[in-house]
Design an enzyme around this catalytic site. Structure first.
Site, short mmCIF file in Angstrom:
data_model
loop_
_atom_site.label_atom_id
_atom_site.label_comp_id
_atom_site.label_asym_id
_atom_site.label_seq_id
_atom_site.Cartn_x
_atom_site.Cartn_y
_atom_site.Cartn_z
CE LYS A 38 -0.39 -0.34 4.87
NZ LYS A 38 -1.17 -0.72 6.05
NE ARG A 136 -6.58 0.25 11.16
CZ ARG A 136 -5.43 0.02 10.42
NH1 ARG A 136 -4.49 0.87 10.80
NH2 ARG A 136 -4.96 -1.12 10.08
CE1 TYR A 264 10.23 32.56 1.23
CE2 TYR A 264 10.11 30.05 1.34
CZ TYR A 264 9.85 31.32 0.80
OH TYR A 264 9.78 31.13 -0.49
CG MET A 313 6.81 23.58 -1.75
SD MET A 313 5.66 24.43 -3.07
CE MET A 313 4.58 25.67 -2.05
#
Ligand SMILES: *Cc1c(COP(=O)(O)O)cnc(C)c1O
Length: 368
Positions: A38, A136, A264, A313
């Site tokens: 998966k 779950r 930043y 990013m």
């Protein structure tokens, strides 16, 4: 090994073979192996991994969602594929592509039977999932009579396996809880088999279950993280080899003065003359912001370079004041050493999260 010129995720298929063989060596020769592929095979590449596992004669594959199974069929994978968490909207596609659903509630069981009957199926293979403590997905023990009566009213499906999932198989403090899960699973499957009159396969263990609960392997085990190189403990990690190495390069080097800032929001302010390297990998590639501000580090020429300020990013800036390196040099984010687990631990995360986070933007390269 070839020098990289950009950010890549290198995938070592020989390591995958070794991990697979090691897990096999920890099971009985009759125990089937289901490989969990998966989430792009835990962030690597589902088709390449599945193809390689087919050469190793894996018995079963599993994905979380139907479209992941469709992608494997499109890639030519013929091994049976269990879809762990299918949604009813995809049941027609699931049948068309010969994928096998996990049925975990009366709602999905009834919906699946409707679609299977509509598609004129007989004995379509399905897997019934029980909840034994993870809370779950899964039927409860008390659901058995109703499931069996539903099954007795149709020829469209056949139960190929009954399974459950352990909540804390890696945690020795929860041994008692896990043993209760094993007992409950045994009781449920006994009563299920007695009521339907044939014997589906039984499976319960994930990787840590395989390693820590040999008495609970039943007919098949479902291994994920171990294949990708992690044993969920210091002791077991030694028996596995991480298959994925995330590497990049030094794009640019800057020398900054005391008081200068980096990145930043000026999140890093130099307290002395500092040398920085800019690396072309950022939060869009899977390096979350939690690794910024001095938590995470990369490795350049065998030395640790900590992340300065905020993760951008597409880039990070790291401290190379004490590292002899040049623009174009190789940068290791994680791999065989330091491992993804070591990298993840710097921000209180785990191997599972960091390896599956490597985004599809990062080129995958395969070593055979
Ligand atoms: C993901 C998953 C696994 C694999 O678990 P690992 O700890 O990675 O071995 C097994 N079973 C189910 C139901 C899963 O969701």
């Amino acid at each position: 090994m070839e020098k990289v010129h950009e950010t890549v995720l290198e995938i070592d298929l020989n390591a995958l073979t070794n991990n697979f063989q090691y897990l096999k060596s920890r099971t009985n020769s009759k125990t089937k192996i289901l490989a969990v592929v998966k989430a792009y095979a835990y962030g690597s590449d589902a088709s390449e991994i599945a193809k390689h596992l087919e050469t190793l004669h894996v018995d079963y594959l599993a994905v979380a969602y139907t479209h992941e199974g469709v992608a494997l069929r499109d890639a030519g994978i013929r091994t049976p594929i269990l879809v762990l968490h299918p949604q009813s909207i995809n049941f027609k596609t699931l049948i068309e592509r010969c994928l096998e659903p996990s049925l975990y509630s009366h709602f999905v069981l009834n919906e699946f039977i409707k679609v299977a009957e509509g598609e004129k199926q007989t004995n379509y293979p399905v897997h019934v999932k029980f909840n034994t403590g993870l809370n779950r997905l899964g039927f409860e023990e008390t659901d058995v009579p109703k499931i069996v009566s539903t099954l007795n009213e149709t020829h469209s499906i056949q139960v190929k396996s009954i399974f459950s999932h352990l909540a804390a198989s890696e945690d020795f403090n929860e041994k008692e809880f896990t043993q209760k899960q094993i007992q409950l699973f045994t009781r449920i499957s006994d009563s299920f088999i007695n009521s339907i009159g044939y014997k589906p396969m039984l499976h319960l263990c994930n990787t840590s279950g395989v390693l820590n609960y040999p008495e609970a392997h039943f007919d098949m085990v479902r291994v994920g993280i171990g294949l990708y190189g992690f044993g969920n403990s210091e002791l077991e990690d030694k028996n596995f080899t991480p298959i994925a190495t995330l590497k990049s390069i030094v794009s640019q080097i800057h020398s900054i003065e005391k008081g200068d800032s980096v990145g930043y929001n000026r999140a890093y302010i130099a307290t002395k003359k500092t040398k920085t390297a800019t690396i072309p990998i950022g939060h869009a590639d899977g390096i979350g912001r939690q690794y910024g501000k001095g938590k995470g580090f990369v490795t350049i020429n065998n030395k640790q370079a900590y992340i300065l300020g905020n993760v951008c990013m597409d880039m990070i800036m790291v401290d190379i004041t004490d590292i002899d390196c040049q623009e174009g040099d190789e940068v290791i984010i994680f791999g065989k050493q330091p491992t993804a687990n070591a990298f993840a631990n710097t921000a209180k995360s785990i191997s599972y999260e960091i390896i599956t986070a490597v985004s599809q933007r990062v080129k995958r390269v395969f070593l055979k």
